[in-house]
Enzyme design. Structure first.
Site, PDB file in Angstrom:
ATOM      1  CG  HIS A   1      34.491  53.978  40.437  1.00 31.04           C
ATOM      2  ND1 HIS A   1      34.758  52.697  40.850  1.00 31.04           N
ATOM      3  CD2 HIS A   1      35.245  54.174  39.322  1.00 31.04           C
ATOM      4  CE1 HIS A   1      35.640  52.147  40.029  1.00 31.04           C
ATOM      5  NE2 HIS A   1      35.942  53.026  39.084  1.00 31.04           N
TER       6      HIS A   1
ATOM      7  CG  ASP B   1      36.244  57.880  45.257  1.00 35.93           C
ATOM      8  OD1 ASP B   1      37.401  58.219  44.956  1.00 35.93           O
ATOM      9  OD2 ASP B   1      35.584  57.055  44.603  1.00 35.93           O
TER      10      ASP B   1
ATOM     11  CB  CYS C   1      33.468  51.604  37.230  1.00 31.62           C
ATOM     12  SG  CYS C   1      34.679  50.477  36.562  1.00 31.62           S
TER      13      CYS C   1
HETATM   14  C1  LIG Z   1      39.247  55.095  39.481  1.00 32.49           C
HETATM   15  C2  LIG Z   1      38.272  55.396  40.522  1.00 32.49           C
HETATM   16  C3  LIG Z   1      38.084  54.541  41.609  1.00 32.49           C
HETATM   17  C4  LIG Z   1      38.819  53.240  41.746  1.00 32.49           C
HETATM   18  O1  LIG Z   1      40.186  53.430  41.770  1.00 32.49           O
HETATM   19  P1  LIG Z   1      41.181  52.178  41.690  1.00 32.49           P
HETATM   20  O2  LIG Z   1      42.492  52.816  41.401  1.00 32.49           O
HETATM   21  O3  LIG Z   1      40.676  51.309  40.576  1.00 32.49           O
HETATM   22  O4  LIG Z   1      41.117  51.495  43.008  1.00 32.49           O
HETATM   23  C5  LIG Z   1      37.179  54.909  42.573  1.00 32.49           C
HETATM   24  N1  LIG Z   1      36.484  56.056  42.478  1.00 32.49           N
HETATM   25  C6  LIG Z   1      36.627  56.899  41.453  1.00 32.49           C
HETATM   26  C7  LIG Z   1      35.843  58.169  41.427  1.00 32.49           C
HETATM   27  C8  LIG Z   1      37.512  56.583  40.436  1.00 32.49           C
HETATM   28  O5  LIG Z   1      37.656  57.417  39.413  1.00 32.49           O
END
Ligand SMILES: *Cc1c(COP(=O)(O)O)cnc(C)c1O
Length: 404
Positions: free
Chosen positions: A121, A198, A362
């Site tokens: 992302h 993440d 994203c």
């Molecule tokens: C949604 C997402 C993010 C960002 O999360 P936020 O809640 O917008 O800070 C980062 N990494 C992954 C894999 C995501 O799905």
């Protein structure tokens, strides 16, 4: 087996009509819906406890502080962190990653390498690029293949003693790939590198065990796991968090302040400057309780059925291609139809009450890899049904007829 119809009554929004049609919500990868217990807990906090935390001696302040710290303990238990001060409240995954890159800004030197996966992302790419610009370190990218899996033999080759940190998502938001993080954590540690996971797309589907994983950092957002927006968690090993300088200065993160010298508070407060999202943090605890009451085994079983059924049904549509065909994947189906822009399909099926995500999610580097502008992404949650998938398939067929 889950009683899905009963589960659905927990989520008031699912009764909603959108454009005159019953809502079919397949944008769970962007944010999940909220059960009534979570909605009620937010109101209850403001009706009964609202006060600032860690400050007042008065009763409400103590109640708020206790509730906030109980929630931290719930998260600690949920992810099996060794210490509760390794669990930091944040505003979300993005904040957590930026806090970690800020910590590494004081550590990295030119010649050091940051290894990022090609499945990330943007919020797990851009902060690392900014870090490399700031420190002179080099960003290296772990490649992926046509099925949307990271190529482990290339990862092995990229790793060296120059590698200081590896960053990878547990599950890809764009393709649903579940990455082999156990292997990656072990390999990163073999060369002395730290590793950040993440977990934004993982925590809605599974319960991570950070001690068993032995990752250095694990970040996620509350809003993708039935909790409120503006909440999140950064788990970090104590030894790393102690090494990092504070991210933001302000109230609550200090021991003593004078104009000559300020000393910082211990973990976790060192990283929690200012008045946090108190209601959000407390209610994230409620969301975790809710998900555990549904049960992650049940959640996974239901979502796997939806993934298999959805994949089979969508592939009945001629000219439809699914991106992300890893054996290990979660309930995300990213697809396109030959010659049709994903946005056009998304717009037409929205008129039918069906919510999907269209675009690059994203994750532009993944779209570039496949040479496409974006995909249509249907991401299923445990409260979705096969009948809803049937509606999606009908909707996509109709859109295809109108557009071709
Ligand atoms: C949604 C997402 C993010 C960002 O999360 P936020 O809640 O917008 O800070 C980062 N990494 C992954 C894999 C995501 O799905």
């Amino acid at each position: 087996m889950l009683d899905i119809q009963k589960i659905r009554t927990d989520f008031p929004i699912l009764n909603q009509k959108v454009n005159g049609k019953s809502l079919v919500y397949f944008d769970n990868g962007a944010t999940s819906q909220k059960p009534q217990v979570v909605i009620d807990a937010i109101a209850q906090y403001y009706q009964e406890i609202n006060a600032n935390i860690h400050r007042g001696v008065h009763t409400l302040s103590q109640l708020a502080t206790d509730a906030y710290e109980i929630a931290r303990g719930k998260v600690q238990n949920h992810i099996n962190a060794k210490h509760n001060h390794e669990v930091l409240f944040t505003s979300g995954t993005t904040f957590g990653i930026n806090l970690v890159t800020n910590g590494f800004a004081a550590i990295l030197k030119p010649g050091d390498e940051v290894l990022v996966s090609s499945l990330e992302h943007h919020s797990n790419i851009v902060p690392w690029q900014m870090l490399c610009e700031r420190t002179g370190a080099t960003l290296k990218v772990i490649p992926m293949n046509e099925t949307g899996e990271l190529v482990m033999s290339e990862f092995d080759k990229l790793l060296s003693t120059n590698t200081k940190i590896v960053t990878v998502n547990h599950i890809s938001n764009a393709l649903g790939t579940i990455n082999p993080i156990e292997y990656m954590i072990q390999k990163a540690h073999e060369v002395g590198a730290a590793i950040l996971i993440d977990g934004a797309q993982a925590v809605p589907h599974l319960k991570p065990d950070v001690q068993a994983l032995d990752c250095d950092f694990y970040v996620f957002s509350g809003h993708k796991m039935c909790g409120p927006t503006g909440t999140g968690i950064l788990y970090g090993k104590e030894e790393w968090l102690n090494k990092f300088p504070p991210y933001q200065g302000g109230g609550e993160m200090i021991k003593e302040v004078s104009f000559e010298k300020t000393t910082y508070a211990d973990l976790p407060h060192k990283f929690e400057a200012g008045t946090p999202n108190i209601a959000g943090g407390i209610v994230l605890g409620t969301a975790i309780d809710y998900m555990n009451s549904v049960g992650f085994e049940n959640i996974q079983k239901q979502e796997l059925e939806l993934l298999e059924y959805g994949t089979k049904r969508l592939l009945e549509i001629e000219g439809l291609r699914i991106y992300g065909t890893s054996k290990n994947k979660t309930s995300v189906i990213s697809f396109n139809i030959d010659g049709i822009h994903p946005y056009d399909i998304g717009t037409i099926i929205d008129k039918l009450g069906i919510a999907v995500r269209t675009g690059h999610h994203c994750a532009q580097p993944i779209m570039n890899f496949f040479g496409i502008p974006g995909t249509i992404r249907a991401s299923f949650s445990f409260y979705n049904t096969k009948e809803e998938i049937d509606s999606l398939v009908e909707g996509v067929k109709r859109a295809k007829m109108m557009l071709s």
